[in-house]
Structure formats: C-alpha cells, structure tokens
Write a protein that holds these residues in place. Structure first.
Motif, PDB file in Angstrom:
ATOM      1  N   ALA A  71       0.829  -1.207   0.000  1.00  0.00           N
ATOM      2  CA  ALA A  71       0.000   0.000   0.000  1.00  0.00           C
ATOM      3  C   ALA A  71       0.861   1.255   0.000  1.00  0.00           C
ATOM      4  O   ALA A  71       0.562   2.231  -0.715  1.00  0.00           O
ATOM      5  CB  ALA A  71      -0.921  -0.006   1.218  1.00  0.00           C
ATOM      6  N   SER A  72       1.934   1.238   0.768  1.00  0.00           N
ATOM      7  CA  SER A  72       2.818   2.403   0.848  1.00  0.00           C
ATOM      8  C   SER A  72       3.496   2.673  -0.492  1.00  0.00           C
ATOM      9  O   SER A  72       3.636   3.834  -0.913  1.00  0.00           O
ATOM     10  CB  SER A  72       3.875   2.182   1.937  1.00  0.00           C
ATOM     11  OG  SER A  72       3.275   1.978   3.194  1.00  0.00           O
ATOM     12  N   ILE A  73       3.922   1.609  -1.158  1.00  0.00           N
ATOM     13  CA  ILE A  73       4.574   1.751  -2.465  1.00  0.00           C
ATOM     14  C   ILE A  73       3.598   2.327  -3.491  1.00  0.00           C
ATOM     15  O   ILE A  73       3.942   3.242  -4.259  1.00  0.00           O
ATOM     16  CB  ILE A  73       5.130   0.399  -2.937  1.00  0.00           C
ATOM     17  CG1 ILE A  73       6.310  -0.024  -2.049  1.00  0.00           C
ATOM     18  CG2 ILE A  73       5.560   0.464  -4.399  1.00  0.00           C
ATOM     19  CD1 ILE A  73       6.742  -1.456  -2.256  1.00  0.00           C
ATOM     20  N   ILE A  74       2.363   1.815  -3.507  1.00  0.00           N
ATOM     21  CA  ILE A  74       1.349   2.316  -4.449  1.00  0.00           C
ATOM     22  C   ILE A  74       1.087   3.797  -4.214  1.00  0.00           C
ATOM     23  O   ILE A  74       1.060   4.602  -5.153  1.00  0.00           O
ATOM     24  CB  ILE A  74       0.043   1.510  -4.325  1.00  0.00           C
ATOM     25  CG1 ILE A  74       0.263   0.059  -4.780  1.00  0.00           C
ATOM     26  CG2 ILE A  74      -1.067   2.148  -5.155  1.00  0.00           C
ATOM     27  CD1 ILE A  74      -0.928  -0.842  -4.541  1.00  0.00           C
ATOM     28  N   MET A  75       0.905   4.175  -2.942  1.00  0.00           N
ATOM     29  CA  MET A  75       0.618   5.580  -2.618  1.00  0.00           C
ATOM     30  C   MET A  75       1.807   6.476  -2.949  1.00  0.00           C
ATOM     31  O   MET A  75       1.624   7.610  -3.414  1.00  0.00           O
ATOM     32  CB  MET A  75       0.238   5.708  -1.149  1.00  0.00           C
ATOM     33  CG  MET A  75      -1.130   5.107  -0.818  1.00  0.00           C
ATOM     34  SD  MET A  75      -1.733   5.535   0.836  1.00  0.00           S
ATOM     35  CE  MET A  75      -0.558   4.638   1.852  1.00  0.00           C
ATOM     36  N   SER A  76       3.024   5.985  -2.710  1.00  0.00           N
ATOM     37  CA  SER A  76       4.215   6.790  -2.984  1.00  0.00           C
ATOM     38  C   SER A  76       4.360   7.064  -4.468  1.00  0.00           C
ATOM     39  O   SER A  76       4.635   8.203  -4.887  1.00  0.00           O
ATOM     40  CB  SER A  76       5.459   6.071  -2.456  1.00  0.00           C
ATOM     41  OG  SER A  76       5.415   5.945  -1.051  1.00  0.00           O
ATOM     42  N   TYR A  77       4.189   6.043  -5.285  1.00  0.00           N
ATOM     43  CA  TYR A  77       4.335   6.212  -6.727  1.00  0.00           C
ATOM     44  C   TYR A  77       3.211   7.068  -7.310  1.00  0.00           C
ATOM     45  O   TYR A  77       3.432   7.852  -8.243  1.00  0.00           O
ATOM     46  CB  TYR A  77       4.386   4.860  -7.425  1.00  0.00           C
ATOM     47  CG  TYR A  77       5.766   4.255  -7.458  1.00  0.00           C
ATOM     48  CD1 TYR A  77       6.637   4.528  -8.506  1.00  0.00           C
ATOM     49  CD2 TYR A  77       6.208   3.413  -6.449  1.00  0.00           C
ATOM     50  CE1 TYR A  77       7.919   3.970  -8.543  1.00  0.00           C
ATOM     51  CE2 TYR A  77       7.480   2.851  -6.468  1.00  0.00           C
ATOM     52  CZ  TYR A  77       8.335   3.133  -7.517  1.00  0.00           C
ATOM     53  OH  TYR A  77       9.594   2.597  -7.550  1.00  0.00           O
ATOM     54  N   CYS A  78       1.993   6.899  -6.788  1.00  0.00           N
ATOM     55  CA  CYS A  78       0.861   7.670  -7.310  1.00  0.00           C
ATOM     56  C   CYS A  78       0.943   9.136  -6.919  1.00  0.00           C
ATOM     57  O   CYS A  78       0.360   9.996  -7.583  1.00  0.00           O
ATOM     58  CB  CYS A  78      -0.456   7.086  -6.806  1.00  0.00           C
ATOM     59  SG  CYS A  78      -0.896   5.507  -7.568  1.00  0.00           S
ATOM     60  N   GLY A  79       1.648   9.445  -5.832  1.00  0.00           N
ATOM     61  CA  GLY A  79       1.766  10.834  -5.404  1.00  0.00           C
ATOM     62  C   GLY A  79       0.675  11.258  -4.440  1.00  0.00           C
ATOM     63  O   GLY A  79       0.238  12.411  -4.456  1.00  0.00           O
ATOM     64  N   ILE A  80       0.218  10.319  -3.597  1.00  0.00           N
ATOM     65  CA  ILE A  80      -0.766  10.643  -2.559  1.00  0.00           C
ATOM     66  C   ILE A  80      -0.004  11.284  -1.404  1.00  0.00           C
ATOM     67  O   ILE A  80       0.667  10.602  -0.626  1.00  0.00           O
ATOM     68  CB  ILE A  80      -1.525   9.385  -2.111  1.00  0.00           C
ATOM     69  CG1 ILE A  80      -2.276   8.778  -3.305  1.00  0.00           C
ATOM     70  CG2 ILE A  80      -2.490   9.700  -0.975  1.00  0.00           C
ATOM     71  CD1 ILE A  80      -2.955   7.452  -3.001  1.00  0.00           C
ATOM     72  N   VAL A  81      -0.086  12.608  -1.312  1.00  0.00           N
ATOM     73  CA  VAL A  81       0.729  13.384  -0.383  1.00  0.00           C
ATOM     74  C   VAL A  81      -0.174  14.215   0.523  1.00  0.00           C
ATOM     75  O   VAL A  81      -1.220  14.704   0.102  1.00  0.00           O
ATOM     76  CB  VAL A  81       1.692  14.313  -1.142  1.00  0.00           C
ATOM     77  CG1 VAL A  81       2.584  15.082  -0.177  1.00  0.00           C
ATOM     78  CG2 VAL A  81       2.535  13.522  -2.124  1.00  0.00           C
ATOM     79  N   PHE A  82       0.257  14.394   1.776  1.00  0.00           N
ATOM     80  CA  PHE A  82      -0.480  15.203   2.738  1.00  0.00           C
ATOM     81  C   PHE A  82       0.403  16.343   3.229  1.00  0.00           C
ATOM     82  O   PHE A  82       1.629  16.216   3.293  1.00  0.00           O
ATOM     83  CB  PHE A  82      -0.923  14.354   3.933  1.00  0.00           C
ATOM     84  CG  PHE A  82      -1.862  13.246   3.563  1.00  0.00           C
ATOM     85  CD1 PHE A  82      -3.236  13.450   3.575  1.00  0.00           C
ATOM     86  CD2 PHE A  82      -1.380  11.992   3.194  1.00  0.00           C
ATOM     87  CE1 PHE A  82      -4.105  12.432   3.226  1.00  0.00           C
ATOM     88  CE2 PHE A  82      -2.243  10.972   2.838  1.00  0.00           C
ATOM     89  CZ  PHE A  82      -3.617  11.196   2.854  1.00  0.00           C
ATOM     90  N   ASP A  83      -0.254  17.428   3.574  1.00  0.00           N
ATOM     91  CA  ASP A  83       0.464  18.534   4.203  1.00  0.00           C
ATOM     92  C   ASP A  83       0.877  18.122   5.606  1.00  0.00           C
ATOM     93  O   ASP A  83       0.202  17.316   6.253  1.00  0.00           O
ATOM     94  CB  ASP A  83      -0.438  19.772   4.256  1.00  0.00           C
ATOM     95  CG  ASP A  83       0.299  21.002   4.746  1.00  0.00           C
ATOM     96  OD1 ASP A  83       0.251  21.245   5.966  1.00  0.00           O
ATOM     97  OD2 ASP A  83       0.915  21.701   3.924  1.00  0.00           O
TER      98      ASP A  83
END
Length: 435
Positions: A71-83
């Motif tokens: 899940a972390s890899i998918i979110m990192s590559y997709c660019g799911i970023v939080f302030d």
C-alpha cells in the motif's frame, strides 16, 4: 527505484523504532486476545484448535507488514501526499477506537468519511463566519479517500488470500432445518508509510530513512497539491500503524469460496472509490459524493453478501441419505481416514446413519475397527476405514444434525457478532458441566 527504496526504509523504520515497536506490541496483544477466543471456540466445537493463537497472530502481523509495504509503495508512486499539518493520523486512531463499538467500524471508510465530513462542515462554517480558526481540521479529501481506496485494495488481497483462516463452525435454522456454516474473522496489523510535504525544515535534520528525494517524472497522478509545489517541497515518508479487518458468516459457500467472493467485491469497491477520489479534485460536489459513497457502499457490500446468504442454497445440510460433515479436526481419526468437509456419511459399520447418535453408538460398541460409507461432494461413493479406534478416542467430526438434540451444545447463529457467539457457546458449555 529511489521511491521504492525509501518507502521500504520507512517501513523498516516502523518495525525497528522503539516507539513504533510499542504500538506494534500493543496491537499484537489485542489481536492475540481475539485469536485466543477463536481457538477456544474451535476447541469447544471441533475438539481441537486448527491453529494456535500465536500462529494466528504472527501470520496476521507478517501478512500485514507485506500488505502495508504494498500500500505504501502504491501511494508513494501515485503521489498521494499530505500537508504536514494534516490530521491524517486521527483516521488511524479513530478506526481503532470505533472498532470497540462495532468490529466493522475498523474500516477506514467510516473513520475517513466521518473526519472528512467534519472537515467540510468546519470549512463551510469558517467561510460563512469569516473565522479561519474554525477550519482547524482542513482535511485533504482527495488524498485521504485515495489512501482509503488503496488500503481497501490491499485489504481485498488479504481477504482473498487469508480471509478463510481463523474460523469457527456455526449453525442456524432455515425453513425448519439445521444448516451448518462458518463464521470468519481476521485482522491484520499494517505499517503504512505516508508522504508528507514539509515546510520550513532543514533537510539535514531529517531522518535518512524517511527523507525522500523524488524523481522528475513523479507523481504518476495529479492530486490536490500542484506538481510545481511538490517539485520544490521537502517530501518525507512518515510511518503509521493501522488495522484492517474482515468479519463474515457463510452458510452457502465453503470458507475459501466465501473469502474469494468477499475479497473480489472489496477489490471492486476499492477501484470505484479510487476513481471517485480522483474526481473529488474538481469540485465540492465530488468531495461530498466520495465522502457519502465510501461508508454507504461499504454498507451495501455487507447487505449484498447478507442477501446472497439468505437467498442462496445451503451448502452444509444433512439429508435422508446421511449426515453432513461440517468440519474435521486436524490429527483426528476422521482426518486420518480421509473424511473431508462436505462429505455425507451414509453408513457406519454396515448400519445406515439415521442421525449422529448412530455414529457415536458404533464407536462405543467397536473394539478398534470403524468403517464408513461416504458420499463425496462430487457424488462419488467411497469406503473409508480406521483400525485404531477405541471408546475413549474422539472421532473428530463436527456433524450437521438433522435436529437439535435436547442436550446438544449446538449454537444457533444468525448475524451474531463473534463475541456473542463465544458467549453462547460458553454459557451452553457451563450448563453442560453442571449436569
């Protein structure tokens, strides 16, 4: 490759840092206690636990680690970023708190939607009153619901692979007949590394395991934060711990079929939710839509599976031909003979099996030899023998009775929670011990 490396480092940091080890230990103890209750139920009903409490807990942690990394890899590559000021950590805490009210509320669909709705209300209130202090949550709906979708994606994989582990046999009444089934319950501890955009931070002070230099092509998907801002920002991977859970009861499918169906539905739900989350970047209407859809569709999944169970044909039910086998204890005479779940026992020692008492009578009367005529799920008739039987040895079969005997420990189960089932079994067991 750089993103992959730093994401795995962040997960490794969550597994080795003393602070996170304490969190993992607490969650592990909670799961161990739940698994202990499951093994107690299995021993009461089957005669022996299928797996030990420790085995169930360790497998949940190990599989959760791999799922969290994915899940972390998918979110990192997709660019799911939080302030960095995002209250995203409240979602993980809220889901664990809500779990104590109802196990299904451990799902992030509920906690994220609740927090997202509060955020939208406060944002609107601050706009009307011109008081920016009211907008203290300010949750990024696009990123949050995208994250929830990714977590459901890995949850669907976990359910598909491991959802049939940690079960107990249960019974209910349908159209005046007793049918057998299985109650399934499984939880996984997942370490999640989430990307945060930091402000006014010296890069030299960041932990090397979490500081993440991004390549020029990143991110794959555009989110609510502009690409130009992301390119010039300091991005850090910060780990959190969460829990994914699965609860279900089936009377129309075997354990694996039920887990596969539930996992498939969850995967479909995750893809639709992800699509709606990306649309939420356009306007407030889609933000409201995705917040409403997440818990509503999750409830719809539960209702759909319940409907399929009610309308489906019972899989484990005894007939005039014989007695149905619901479960076989490991390392038991029945298991050594080759008796399997779903078999129909027709004869025992040349006597037609009218009810389960016939089997017990035959075992009490035999010196060592037991012979069964069995009808397999495929319809094939086979003869099975065992020559080391004695009156003190348990056969190791959970039968589906034609009717509930007066002194039986069979428990009627509808949509009961796992803990309610255990209390029914314990109460029945205590009553038997008093007689």
């Amino acid at each position: 490759m750089t993103i992959l490396l730093y994401t795995l480092k962040a997960i490794a940091f969550a597994l080795t840092n003393p602070y996170y080890i304490i969190i993992l230990t607490i969650l592990g103890i909670l799961l161990y206690r739940k698994n202990k209750r499951t093994t107690v139920m299995q021993k009461m009903i089957i005669g022996s636990p299928i797996n030990s409490s420790l085995e169930l807990t360790i497998s949940q942690i190990v599989m959760g680690i791999f799922a969290g990394a994915l899940a972390s890899i998918i979110m990192s590559y997709c660019g799911i970023v939080f302030d960095e000021n995002s209250p995203i950590d409240l979602i993980f805490l809220l889901s664990i708190v809500l779990m104590f009210f109802n196990p299904k509320f451990i799902c992030f669909s509920y906690s994220a939607s609740l927090l997202g709705a509060i955020s939208l209300i406060l944002t609107y209130a601050s706009y009307l009153t011109q008081n920016q202090d009211l907008n203290f949550i300010n949750l990024d709906i696009v990123s949050v619901m995208s994250m929830v979708a990714v977590l459901h994606f890995v949850e669907g994989i976990l359910v598909f692979i491991d959802g049939n582990t940690g079960y107990i046999p249960v019974f209910t009444n349908k159209d005046g007949r007793i049918i057998g089934g299985f109650a399934l319950q499984r939880y996984w501890i997942i370490p999640i590394a989430i990307l945060f955009m930091l402000h006014n931070v010296d890069p030299n002070t960041l932990n090397s395991a979490s500081h993440t230099p991004m390549p020029n092509w990143w991110p794959i998907l555009k989110g609510s934060i502009s690409t130009d801002v992301l390119k010039n920002a300091i991005i850090s991977l910060i780990p959190f711990y969460g829990v994914l859970g699965y609860n279900s009861v089936t009377f129309t499918r075997n354990k694996k079929q039920k887990a596969h169906m539930s996992g498939g539905i969850t995967l479909l739900y995750s893809l639709i939710l992800f699509g709606l989350a990306r649309l939420a970047a356009f306007n407030i209407f889609f933000k409201i839509l995705v917040i409403v859809f997440a818990p509503a569709a999750h409830e719809a999944m539960i209702i759909l599976q319940r409907y399929l169970e009610v309308k489906g044909k019972p899989k484990y039910i005894s007939s005039e031909d014989g007695i149905m086998v619901l479960e076989v204890a490991p390392n038991s005479p029945a298991n050594e003979m080759g008796i399997k779940t779903g078999d129909l026992l027709i004869e025992v020692n040349n006597m037609k099996i009218e009810d389960e008492n016939k089997v017990f009578e035959a075992i009490r009367e035999t010196s060592s030899f037991v012979w069964f005529k069995v009808k397999r799920v495929t319809g094939k008739i086979e003869d099975l023998t065992y020559n080391k039987m004695n009156p003190q040895k348990r056969l190791g079969i959970v039968f589906v009775p034609r009717s509930i005997p007066r002194d039986s420990t069979v428990i009627k189960v509808g949509e009961s929670k796992f803990d309610t089932i255990l209390e029914k079994i314990k109460n029945k067991k205590d009553g038997d011990d008093d007689r």
